[in-house]
Each structure stands twice: as C-alpha cells, then as structure tokens.
Design a protein around this motif. Structure first.
Motif, PDB file in Angstrom:
ATOM      1  N   ASN A  87      -6.162   1.589   4.179  1.00  7.05           N
ATOM      2  CA  ASN A  87      -7.237   1.852   4.081  1.00  7.05           C
ATOM      3  C   ASN A  87      -7.748   2.350   2.537  1.00  7.05           C
ATOM      4  O   ASN A  87      -8.994   1.887   2.164  1.00  7.05           O
ATOM      5  CB  ASN A  87      -8.056   2.642   5.085  1.00  7.05           C
ATOM      6  CG  ASN A  87      -8.100   2.086   6.534  1.00  7.05           C
ATOM      7  OD1 ASN A  87      -8.599   1.202   6.735  1.00  7.05           O
ATOM      8  ND2 ASN A  87      -7.283   2.365   7.399  1.00  7.05           N
ATOM      9  N   ASN A  88      -7.009   3.000   1.962  1.00  7.67           N
ATOM     10  CA  ASN A  88      -7.476   3.561   0.581  1.00  7.67           C
ATOM     11  C   ASN A  88      -6.730   2.896  -0.594  1.00  7.67           C
ATOM     12  O   ASN A  88      -6.957   3.123  -1.820  1.00  7.67           O
ATOM     13  CB  ASN A  88      -7.316   5.019   0.486  1.00  7.67           C
ATOM     14  CG  ASN A  88      -8.421   5.526   1.617  1.00  7.67           C
ATOM     15  OD1 ASN A  88      -9.491   5.320   1.678  1.00  7.67           O
ATOM     16  ND2 ASN A  88      -7.849   6.549   2.405  1.00  7.67           N
ATOM     17  N   HIS A  89      -5.498   2.450  -0.371  1.00  6.88           N
ATOM     18  CA  HIS A  89      -4.517   2.203  -1.363  1.00  6.88           C
ATOM     19  C   HIS A  89      -4.207   0.526  -1.355  1.00  6.88           C
ATOM     20  O   HIS A  89      -3.402   0.236  -2.099  1.00  6.88           O
ATOM     21  CB  HIS A  89      -3.417   3.073  -1.537  1.00  6.88           C
ATOM     22  CG  HIS A  89      -3.757   4.187  -1.446  1.00  6.88           C
ATOM     23  ND1 HIS A  89      -3.776   5.023  -2.604  1.00  6.88           N
ATOM     24  CD2 HIS A  89      -3.892   5.307  -0.471  1.00  6.88           C
ATOM     25  CE1 HIS A  89      -4.236   6.301  -2.514  1.00  6.88           C
ATOM     26  NE2 HIS A  89      -4.107   6.436  -1.200  1.00  6.88           N
ATOM     27  N   GLY A  90      -4.614  -0.270  -0.708  1.00  7.72           N
ATOM     28  CA  GLY A  90      -4.414  -1.808  -0.570  1.00  7.72           C
ATOM     29  C   GLY A  90      -3.201  -2.226  -0.167  1.00  7.72           C
ATOM     30  O   GLY A  90      -2.964  -3.291  -0.371  1.00  7.72           O
ATOM     31  N   TYR A  91      -2.461  -1.396   0.573  1.00  6.40           N
ATOM     32  CA  TYR A  91      -0.999  -1.845   1.153  1.00  6.40           C
ATOM     33  C   TYR A  91      -1.502  -2.645   2.318  1.00  6.40           C
ATOM     34  O   TYR A  91      -2.511  -2.541   2.911  1.00  6.40           O
ATOM     35  CB  TYR A  91      -0.357  -0.588   1.585  1.00  6.40           C
ATOM     36  CG  TYR A  91       0.196   0.112   0.333  1.00  6.40           C
ATOM     37  CD1 TYR A  91       1.607   0.100   0.387  1.00  6.40           C
ATOM     38  CD2 TYR A  91      -0.626   0.664  -0.570  1.00  6.40           C
ATOM     39  CE1 TYR A  91       2.280   0.774  -1.108  1.00  6.40           C
ATOM     40  CE2 TYR A  91       0.039   1.617  -1.766  1.00  6.40           C
ATOM     41  CZ  TYR A  91       1.415   1.722  -1.694  1.00  6.40           C
ATOM     42  OH  TYR A  91       1.911   2.322  -2.549  1.00  6.40           O
ATOM     43  N   ARG A  92      -0.636  -3.693   2.786  1.00 10.48           N
ATOM     44  CA  ARG A  92      -0.602  -4.327   3.861  1.00 10.48           C
ATOM     45  C   ARG A  92       0.652  -4.546   4.585  1.00 10.48           C
ATOM     46  O   ARG A  92       1.864  -4.047   3.782  1.00 10.48           O
ATOM     47  CB  ARG A  92      -0.835  -6.120   3.360  1.00 10.48           C
ATOM     48  CG  ARG A  92      -2.256  -6.083   2.925  1.00 10.48           C
ATOM     49  CD  ARG A  92      -2.712  -7.464   2.420  1.00 10.48           C
ATOM     50  NE  ARG A  92      -1.685  -8.025   1.469  1.00 10.48           N
ATOM     51  CZ  ARG A  92      -1.680  -7.719   0.151  1.00 10.48           C
ATOM     52  NH1 ARG A  92      -3.035  -6.916  -0.323  1.00 10.48           N
ATOM     53  NH2 ARG A  92      -1.161  -8.281  -0.623  1.00 10.48           N
ATOM     54  N   ASP A  93       0.639  -4.720   5.926  1.00  9.07           N
ATOM     55  CA  ASP A  93       2.014  -4.625   6.724  1.00  9.07           C
ATOM     56  C   ASP A  93       3.106  -5.732   6.133  1.00  9.07           C
ATOM     57  O   ASP A  93       4.174  -5.508   6.072  1.00  9.07           O
ATOM     58  CB  ASP A  93       1.679  -5.080   8.113  1.00  9.07           C
ATOM     59  CG  ASP A  93       1.267  -3.698   8.749  1.00  9.07           C
ATOM     60  OD1 ASP A  93       1.298  -2.623   8.271  1.00  9.07           O
ATOM     61  OD2 ASP A  93       0.225  -3.962   9.709  1.00  9.07           O
ATOM     62  N   LYS A  94       2.405  -6.979   5.705  1.00 13.63           N
ATOM     63  CA  LYS A  94       3.417  -8.105   5.248  1.00 13.63           C
ATOM     64  C   LYS A  94       2.600  -8.730   4.369  1.00 13.63           C
ATOM     65  O   LYS A  94       1.229  -8.881   4.488  1.00 13.63           O
ATOM     66  CB  LYS A  94       3.823  -8.858   6.431  1.00 13.63           C
ATOM     67  CG  LYS A  94       2.763  -9.551   7.170  1.00 13.63           C
ATOM     68  CD  LYS A  94       3.176 -10.424   8.266  1.00 13.63           C
ATOM     69  CE  LYS A  94       2.162 -11.175   8.877  1.00 13.63           C
ATOM     70  NZ  LYS A  94       2.719 -12.000  10.174  1.00 13.63           N
ATOM     71  N   ASP A  96       0.654 -11.729   2.414  1.00 10.87           N
ATOM     72  CA  ASP A  96      -0.233 -13.124   3.038  1.00 10.87           C
ATOM     73  C   ASP A  96       0.902 -14.344   2.639  1.00 10.87           C
ATOM     74  O   ASP A  96       1.239 -14.326   1.844  1.00 10.87           O
ATOM     75  CB  ASP A  96      -1.547 -13.132   2.113  1.00 10.87           C
ATOM     76  CG  ASP A  96      -2.496 -12.080   2.465  1.00 10.87           C
ATOM     77  OD1 ASP A  96      -2.409 -11.620   3.526  1.00 10.87           O
ATOM     78  OD2 ASP A  96      -3.327 -11.598   1.408  1.00 10.87           O
ATOM     79  N   GLU A  97       0.377 -15.538   3.450  1.00 13.32           N
ATOM     80  CA  GLU A  97       1.101 -16.528   3.173  1.00 13.32           C
ATOM     81  C   GLU A  97       0.824 -16.955   1.761  1.00 13.32           C
ATOM     82  O   GLU A  97       1.813 -17.695   1.202  1.00 13.32           O
ATOM     83  CB  GLU A  97       0.457 -17.792   4.134  1.00 13.32           C
ATOM     84  CG  GLU A  97       0.914 -17.451   5.658  1.00 13.32           C
ATOM     85  CD  GLU A  97       2.298 -17.518   5.645  1.00 13.32           C
ATOM     86  OE1 GLU A  97       3.078 -18.390   5.125  1.00 13.32           O
ATOM     87  OE2 GLU A  97       2.885 -17.099   6.579  1.00 13.32           O
ATOM     88  N   SER A  98      -0.296 -16.820   0.927  1.00 12.97           N
ATOM     89  CA  SER A  98      -0.436 -17.265  -0.355  1.00 12.97           C
ATOM     90  C   SER A  98       0.407 -16.589  -1.160  1.00 12.97           C
ATOM     91  O   SER A  98       0.873 -16.985  -2.246  1.00 12.97           O
ATOM     92  CB  SER A  98      -1.904 -17.171  -0.793  1.00 12.97           C
ATOM     93  OG  SER A  98      -2.365 -15.629  -0.739  1.00 12.97           O
ATOM     94  N   GLU A  99       0.679 -15.300  -1.020  1.00 13.34           N
ATOM     95  CA  GLU A  99       1.867 -14.599  -1.716  1.00 13.34           C
ATOM     96  C   GLU A  99       3.153 -14.990  -1.530  1.00 13.34           C
ATOM     97  O   GLU A  99       4.000 -14.644  -2.655  1.00 13.34           O
ATOM     98  CB  GLU A  99       1.578 -13.149  -1.370  1.00 13.34           C
ATOM     99  CG  GLU A  99       0.217 -12.440  -1.917  1.00 13.34           C
ATOM    100  CD  GLU A  99       0.028 -11.105  -1.255  1.00 13.34           C
ATOM    101  OE1 GLU A  99       0.911 -10.245  -0.568  1.00 13.34           O
ATOM    102  OE2 GLU A  99      -0.760 -10.400  -1.462  1.00 13.34           O
ATOM    103  N   LEU A 100       3.274 -15.532  -0.774  1.00 10.53           N
ATOM    104  CA  LEU A 100       4.831 -16.082  -0.445  1.00 10.53           C
ATOM    105  C   LEU A 100       5.375 -17.340  -1.250  1.00 10.53           C
ATOM    106  O   LEU A 100       6.298 -17.560  -1.421  1.00 10.53           O
ATOM    107  CB  LEU A 100       5.119 -16.035   1.093  1.00 10.53           C
ATOM    108  CG  LEU A 100       5.025 -15.143   2.120  1.00 10.53           C
ATOM    109  CD1 LEU A 100       5.266 -15.508   3.408  1.00 10.53           C
ATOM    110  CD2 LEU A 100       6.058 -14.106   1.807  1.00 10.53           C
ATOM    111  N   GLN A 101       4.288 -17.994  -1.448  1.00  8.59           N
ATOM    112  CA  GLN A 101       4.340 -18.962  -2.173  1.00  8.59           C
ATOM    113  C   GLN A 101       4.129 -18.632  -3.959  1.00  8.59           C
ATOM    114  O   GLN A 101       3.243 -18.896  -4.456  1.00  8.59           O
ATOM    115  CB  GLN A 101       3.331 -20.355  -1.963  1.00  8.59           C
ATOM    116  CG  GLN A 101       3.502 -20.812  -0.368  1.00  8.59           C
ATOM    117  CD  GLN A 101       2.586 -21.738  -0.127  1.00  8.59           C
ATOM    118  OE1 GLN A 101       1.634 -21.959  -1.000  1.00  8.59           O
ATOM    119  NE2 GLN A 101       2.796 -22.308   1.057  1.00  8.59           N
ATOM    120  N   ALA A 102       5.424 -18.443  -4.737  1.00  7.98           N
ATOM    121  CA  ALA A 102       5.348 -17.856  -5.928  1.00  7.98           C
ATOM    122  C   ALA A 102       4.986 -18.898  -6.817  1.00  7.98           C
ATOM    123  O   ALA A 102       5.337 -20.107  -6.759  1.00  7.98           O
ATOM    124  CB  ALA A 102       6.533 -17.074  -6.179  1.00  7.98           C
TER     125      ALA A 102
END
Length: 117
Positions: A87-94, A96-102
């Motif tokens: 909520n305050n630092h921009g972390y995510r559980d996993k 996004d799909e767009s991030e997986l495609q380097a």
C-alpha cells in the motif's frame, strides 16, 4: 512541503536522525508526510516529481528497509509488513504479465550445448 530540495533533504535527515529517536515512533510514510507538513496522498503524489522525487523515493526506501528489519526480527508481523509494502511502497505479490515479457535481449555467453547437458 519545503520550497527547495536542500530544505527537504534537511527535514528528511532530521526526521530520521532526530525526530524518530525522540518521539519513539517507527518510521512510516504517514509519519514522515506529517513531519513534512503534508499528507500521505500528498507525499505519494510527489514521488515522481522531477524536483523532489529522488529524495522522497530514497526516504520511502529507507522506511521500507526499517520495517523489513523489524519484521525479520519478529517485532512486527509479516502480514503487517506485506500490507504496508503493497500500500505504501509499490510492492506486488507477483509481477504483471507485461513485466514478464522483457524488452531487453538475453545474451548467453559460453557454449550453450555444454549447458544443456
């Protein structure tokens, strides 16, 4: 918020080095925002600001570091840390799909045939 980067840096340093020690508070975004004379939303809206962004990102990173160390030592529950980081630092559980495609090419050095064995 202060009018200059120099003054903002002085206030952030004072928050971490003086205020937290004397207040007994644990560093967090809301506390720092209040110390700087703004709100959590005001603080977060300036994270990408050209003038203040780097200093605010550094302070936010320092807060996350402090909280992670507290969690590692068992002083705050991992669930509280996880909620705060999301909520305050921009972390995510996993990612996004767009991030997986380097977009960057992957270069393998050496003999790929040897690695495959």
């Amino acid at each position: 918020m202060p009018k200059s980067e120099k003054r903002l840096k002085e206030l952030i340093d004072s928050y971490f080095e003086v205020y937290l020690e004397h207040s007994g508070e644990i560093a967090d975004i809301e506390s720092l925002a209040d110390y700087l004379g703004t709100t959590r939303d005001g603080f977060l809206s300036l994270i990408n600001d050209e003038k203040y962004g780097y200093l605010l990102k550094s302070a936010r990173n320092r807060i996350a570091k402090i909280k992670k160390q507290l969690a590692f030592c068992g002083k705050i529950p991992a669930a509280v840390l996880s909620f705060d980081l999301k909520n305050n630092h921009g972390y995510r559980d996993k990612p996004d799909e767009s991030e997986l495609q380097a977009n960057e090419p992957i270069i393998f050095n050496g003999k790929a045939a040897d690695w495959a064995q």
